[in-house]
Design a protein around this motif. Structure first.
Motif, PDB file in Angstrom:
ATOM      1  N   CYS A  48       0.644  -1.833   0.080  1.00  0.00           N
ATOM      2  CA  CYS A  48      -0.103  -0.278  -0.136  1.00  0.00           C
ATOM      3  C   CYS A  48       0.647   1.069   0.060  1.00  0.00           C
ATOM      4  N   SER A  49       1.620   1.297   0.920  1.00  0.00           N
ATOM      5  CA  SER A  49       2.905   2.396   0.965  1.00  0.00           C
ATOM      6  C   SER A  49       3.539   2.806  -0.388  1.00  0.00           C
ATOM      7  N   VAL A  50       3.499   1.326  -0.662  1.00  0.00           N
ATOM      8  CA  VAL A  50       4.629   1.939  -2.383  1.00  0.00           C
ATOM      9  C   VAL A  50       3.576   2.445  -3.695  1.00  0.00           C
ATOM     10  N   LEU A  51       1.977   1.767  -3.496  1.00  0.00           N
ATOM     11  CA  LEU A  51       1.382   2.024  -4.510  1.00  0.00           C
ATOM     12  C   LEU A  51       1.349   3.309  -4.611  1.00  0.00           C
ATOM     13  N   ILE A  52       0.625   3.822  -3.510  1.00  0.00           N
ATOM     14  CA  ILE A  52      -0.160   5.326  -3.263  1.00  0.00           C
ATOM     15  C   ILE A  52       1.040   6.204  -2.999  1.00  0.00           C
ATOM     16  N   TYR A  53       2.171   5.715  -2.499  1.00  0.00           N
ATOM     17  CA  TYR A  53       3.774   6.934  -2.637  1.00  0.00           C
ATOM     18  C   TYR A  53       3.930   7.737  -3.966  1.00  0.00           C
ATOM     19  N   PHE A  54       4.018   6.038  -4.811  1.00  0.00           N
ATOM     20  CA  PHE A  54       4.876   7.364  -5.790  1.00  0.00           C
ATOM     21  C   PHE A  54       3.578   6.892  -6.863  1.00  0.00           C
ATOM     22  N   ILE A  55       2.207   7.040  -6.877  1.00  0.00           N
ATOM     23  CA  ILE A  55       0.843   6.794  -7.878  1.00  0.00           C
ATOM     24  C   ILE A  55       0.408   8.493  -7.197  1.00  0.00           C
TER      25      ILE A  55
ATOM     26  N   PRO B  67       7.686  13.032  -3.592  1.00  0.00           N
ATOM     27  CA  PRO B  67       8.805  13.299  -3.213  1.00  0.00           C
ATOM     28  C   PRO B  67       9.539  12.221  -3.203  1.00  0.00           C
ATOM     29  N   MET B  68      10.848  12.176  -4.672  1.00  0.00           N
ATOM     30  CA  MET B  68      11.422  10.402  -4.410  1.00  0.00           C
ATOM     31  C   MET B  68      12.434  10.613  -3.112  1.00  0.00           C
ATOM     32  N   GLU B  69      12.517  11.426  -2.203  1.00  0.00           N
ATOM     33  CA  GLU B  69      12.957  11.071  -1.213  1.00  0.00           C
ATOM     34  C   GLU B  69      13.530   9.451  -0.353  1.00  0.00           C
ATOM     35  N   LEU B  70      14.321   9.255   0.177  1.00  0.00           N
ATOM     36  CA  LEU B  70      14.821   7.513   0.574  1.00  0.00           C
ATOM     37  C   LEU B  70      14.568   8.042   2.030  1.00  0.00           C
ATOM     38  N   ARG B  71      14.279   8.803   2.634  1.00  0.00           N
ATOM     39  CA  ARG B  71      14.074   8.716   4.111  1.00  0.00           C
ATOM     40  C   ARG B  71      12.443   8.960   4.087  1.00  0.00           C
ATOM     41  N   ARG B  72      12.347   9.906   3.140  1.00  0.00           N
ATOM     42  CA  ARG B  72      10.180  10.538   3.373  1.00  0.00           C
ATOM     43  C   ARG B  72       9.464   8.782   2.797  1.00  0.00           C
ATOM     44  N   PHE B  73      10.206   8.238   2.283  1.00  0.00           N
ATOM     45  CA  PHE B  73       9.499   6.751   2.071  1.00  0.00           C
ATOM     46  C   PHE B  73       9.637   5.966   3.193  1.00  0.00           C
ATOM     47  N   ILE B  74      10.088   5.992   3.999  1.00  0.00           N
ATOM     48  CA  ILE B  74      10.916   4.694   4.706  1.00  0.00           C
ATOM     49  C   ILE B  74      10.366   5.445   5.698  1.00  0.00           C
ATOM     50  N   LEU B  75      10.243   6.840   6.193  1.00  0.00           N
ATOM     51  CA  LEU B  75       9.075   6.782   7.079  1.00  0.00           C
ATOM     52  C   LEU B  75       7.502   7.346   7.237  1.00  0.00           C
ATOM     53  N   PHE B  76       7.333   6.935   5.920  1.00  0.00           N
ATOM     54  CA  PHE B  76       5.834   6.929   5.353  1.00  0.00           C
ATOM     55  C   PHE B  76       5.661   5.352   5.252  1.00  0.00           C
ATOM     56  N   ALA B  77       6.485   4.309   5.320  1.00  0.00           N
ATOM     57  CA  ALA B  77       5.687   2.973   5.083  1.00  0.00           C
ATOM     58  C   ALA B  77       5.975   2.625   6.794  1.00  0.00           C
TER      59      ALA B  77
ATOM     60  N   VAL C 121       3.787  14.132   8.343  1.00  0.00           N
ATOM     61  CA  VAL C 121       4.300  14.565   8.646  1.00  0.00           C
ATOM     62  C   VAL C 121       5.163  13.986   7.394  1.00  0.00           C
ATOM     63  N   PRO C 122       5.902  13.589   6.618  1.00  0.00           N
ATOM     64  CA  PRO C 122       5.972  12.218   5.727  1.00  0.00           C
ATOM     65  C   PRO C 122       5.126  12.979   4.396  1.00  0.00           C
ATOM     66  N   LEU C 123       4.422  13.906   4.657  1.00  0.00           N
ATOM     67  CA  LEU C 123       3.658  13.832   3.147  1.00  0.00           C
ATOM     68  C   LEU C 123       3.746  15.440   3.413  1.00  0.00           C
ATOM     69  N   PHE C 124       3.550  16.403   4.513  1.00  0.00           N
ATOM     70  CA  PHE C 124       4.077  17.584   4.430  1.00  0.00           C
ATOM     71  C   PHE C 124       4.814  18.032   5.456  1.00  0.00           C
ATOM     72  N   CYS C 125       5.336  17.403   5.675  1.00  0.00           N
ATOM     73  CA  CYS C 125       6.583  18.269   6.889  1.00  0.00           C
ATOM     74  C   CYS C 125       8.064  18.066   6.213  1.00  0.00           C
ATOM     75  N   LEU C 126       8.975  17.735   6.922  1.00  0.00           N
ATOM     76  CA  LEU C 126      10.578  18.099   6.539  1.00  0.00           C
ATOM     77  C   LEU C 126      10.740  18.560   5.454  1.00  0.00           C
ATOM     78  N   ASP C 127      10.326  20.049   5.293  1.00  0.00           N
ATOM     79  CA  ASP C 127      11.193  20.932   4.402  1.00  0.00           C
ATOM     80  C   ASP C 127      10.918  19.879   2.743  1.00  0.00           C
ATOM     81  N   ARG C 128       9.270  19.934   2.565  1.00  0.00           N
ATOM     82  CA  ARG C 128       9.262  19.405   1.345  1.00  0.00           C
ATOM     83  C   ARG C 128       8.379  20.482   0.683  1.00  0.00           C
ATOM     84  N   PRO C 129       9.033  20.256  -0.965  1.00  0.00           N
ATOM     85  CA  PRO C 129       9.471  21.575  -2.169  1.00  0.00           C
ATOM     86  C   PRO C 129       7.636  21.834  -2.493  1.00  0.00           C
ATOM     87  N   ASP C 130       7.471  22.879  -2.390  1.00  0.00           N
ATOM     88  CA  ASP C 130       6.391  22.881  -2.493  1.00  0.00           C
ATOM     89  C   ASP C 130       5.544  23.077  -3.413  1.00  0.00           C
TER      90      ASP C 130
END
Length: 626
Positions: free
Chosen positions: A460-467, A471-481, A553-562
């Motif tokens: 679910c994390s992989v499909l939602i995150y990439f679809i 942002p293609m950031e490993l740390r952000r994806f790890i926190l999301f998963a 947090v992983p979707l809107f914080c951690l200096d997410r790009p505009d």
């Protein structure tokens, strides 16, 4: 005596039969109870189920409890076994000594009316699992195999060894259930309606086996509703109940002379047992008081005609086990060591393997569990496909974590809500008959759920995150998963708690209903509204609120790009992620806090579920000396 010695055998044809050399009972048991009363509360009234009855069941006899529906047969059997939520008055003795319930349960086995055996295993696999848990760990596999073959042969099940339990007939299931409990050679066997639903031949076959076990020194007690004349010839003793009182106790052949004492003449073509039941339901008048007085409500252990009193000691098996009355205390019970022959870890391993095999063999369930996360995530991802790629739609970005959190909650909760009540149904008899510890079963069941939860969370994390174009950031994806996995753990434990607390129908209603309420409370701060202390307590006492914050947090914080603005400011658009959070009153969020709360919630809910499960299955509070 250890089971390794009791069941020592090899596959050598010259060796003595494994089951034959161990079929005789080592610790014959005579059970006696007196002045036993049991009452229940129905509304404002007290209903008497058993009214001061007494009785005796001796080793070497097949004793049958009969009576009309509602007479108290099953209640008496439950009290004899120490099963169920019963409080009663009276006294039980084992071979003349007060009954110690812990020791009695080591030497007795109770077989319920329902044949609740896992349907996805064969007869052989079911027997092997039982031997792994019931026998001493010093027994080799060859010894177990030899024992299983011997038991299957005795119970006429060898040809059905590779038959799935789901495909077995009613008679075969009854025999399998008895065979499972005979593995560790109990001294007492109690059965509730063992021939219900069977044809005459299967019923005779089943009772014939019970008679054979009784002849070998066991105390076999079963309840029957209306046995035929053919089946009645197998019984050593009849214990008849009517309206919670004993109206007859003794051999079948003396029922007719007993009834003649009250001028009740059984027709020569009539089954005496059926005639006794007809009398008990007042077909020929009310003789309840006179019959109870004649048998002294069961205090007369076996009724005989006056002309037969001089010869009553010739009754079969009457004195066969007289020596048991003078046995020393050390021989009255099984040894005082643990009732569980296996260590905790070995129990855990065997149960875990069975749980995983069970999950894999339920193909419809496996296919649903594998496909549902993929399909749901694709649908949700496509629904929010352009939201994070265009600041024009950024107002809708907050709905993704809400929707995705809801998806994870239901995908993790639903299987537990549906499966746990079924799990309780199948494990109830096994646990009561001490196949395993509740803690080892519980931990194995939880561990078996981990592969699915990890699979679901990662997919679910992989499909939602990439679809949705994060942002293609490993740390952000790890926190999301990681937060997705924790949400699935907490939701699964919530489903476990609901499933442990209610039956399947109530659980399927209460689980989703309360989840919807928690979801409403989880985003009370939408729109930045100032909340009262009461509303904050409602919101933050809800683990779904912390799940939502952890997802933000992983979707809107951690200096997410505009968010991209394709119109270069020509149209109104919100490009800053923090503005989205501010609009919905979610600036004060903490990933660490969410992780800690979700982790603590998982542990607390699992502990509560275990406590409730233990309460529902516990027999210690019902096993106090009566």
């Amino acid at each position: 005596m250890g089971n390794a010695k009791r069941f020592s055998a090899t596959t050598n044809e010259n060796d003595e039969s494994v089951f034959t050399q161990n079929i005789c009972c080592e610790v014959p048991v005579n059970i006696k109870f007196s002045d036993l009363s049991y009452r229940v509360k129905e509304g404002k009234k007290i209903k008497t189920i058993l009214n001061g009855i007494s009785g005796e069941f001796r080793a070497g006899e097949l004793s049958v409890i009969i009576g009309p529906s509602g007479s108290g047969k099953t209640s008496l059997l439950n009290l004899l076994a120490g099963y169920g939520l019963y409080t009663a008055e009276g006294n039980f003795t084992i071979n003349g000594n007060p009954r110690n319930m812990k020791r009695f349960r080591q030497m007795s086995r109770y077989i319920l009316q329902d044949d609740d055996i896992l349907p996805c295993f064969t007869v052989w696999e079911t027997m092997m699992f039982a031997t792994n848990l019931k026998l001493d760990n010093r027994c080799s596999r060859e010894q177990r195999v030899a024992l299983i073959y011997e038991i299957l042969e005795i119970f006429h099940l060898r040809q059905q060894a590779d038959t799935l339990i789901a495909s077995a007939s009613g008679g075969e299931l009854k025999r399998v259930r008895i065979a499972l409990e005979m593995i560790n050679n109990p001294s007492v066997l109690l059965l509730d309606e063992p021939v219900t639903g069977l044809d005459e031949f299967s019923a005779a076959q089943c009772l014939g086996l019970l008679k054979h076990l009784a002849d070998c020194g066991r105390t076999v007690i079963c309840s029957l509703h209306a046995p035929s004349a053919r089946l009645s010839q197998l019984f050593n003793k009849i214990y008849a109940i009517s309206s919670g009182e004993c109206i007859y106790q003794g051999p079948v052949k003396y029922i007719v002379p007993f009834l003649k004492e009250f001028s009740l003449n059984c027709p020569i073509t009539h089954n005496p047992v059926d005639f006794l039941i007809d009398v008990s339901i007042k077909t020929f008048g009310d003789f309840q008081y006179e019959m109870v007085e004649e048998i002294r409500n069961g205090k007369i252990a076996s009724w005989f005609p006056k002309s037969a009193y001089a010869n009553h000691r010739d009754f079969p098996n009457r004195n066969k086990f007289k020596m048991f009355d003078i046995l020393e205390n050390s021989r009255l019970m099984l040894n005082e060591s643990s009732a569980y022959e296996r260590s905790w870890w070995l129990e855990f391993r065997f149960i875990l393997i069975r749980c995983l095999q069970q999950m894999w063999r339920e193909k419809a369930n496996v296919n649903l569990r594998l496909s549902a996360p993929i399909l749901c995530s694709i649908v949700v991802g496509l629904a929010y496909y352009n939201v994070f790629r265009n600041s024009e739609h950024s107002l809708f970005t907050f709905l993704l974590p809400v929707t995705f959190t809801t998806e994870i909650i239901f995908l993790a909760m639903a299987p537990m809500v549906a499966n746990v009540p079924q799990m309780i149904k199948f494990m109830r008899t096994e646990y009561f008959n001490q196949w395993y510890r509740l803690s080892s079963y519980y931990m194995a069941f939880l561990t078996a759920q981990l592969p699915y939860l990890f699979f679901m969370s990662i997919v679910c994390s992989v499909l939602i995150y990439f679809i949705t174009g994060q942002p293609m950031e490993l740390r952000r994806f790890i926190l999301f998963a990681a937060i997705t996995t924790l949400i699935s753990f907490a939701s699964s434990s919530y489903g476990l708690l609901v499933g442990s607390s209610f039956g399947i129908m109530h659980a399927l209603f209460i689980g989703p209903m309360y989840t919807g309420i928690m979801l409403l409370f989880s985003y009370l701060s939408f729109g930045g509204t100032d909340l009262s202390l009461f509303h904050k307590i409602l919101m933050y006492s809800n683990f779904l609120r912390h799940a939502l914050e952890g997802m933000l947090v992983p979707l809107f914080c951690l200096d997410r790009p505009d968010f991209p603005d394709p119109y270069d400011g020509a149209k109104f658009a919100i490009t800053k992620p923090k503005y989205i959070l501010k609009m919905f009153g979610s600036l004060n969020i903490s990933y660490i806090r969410s992780v800690l709360v979700l982790g603590a919630t998982t542990v607390v809910l699992c502990m509560l579920a275990f406590s409730i499960l233990k309460y529902r299955l516990n027999v210690k509070r019902n096993s106090k000396r009566l």
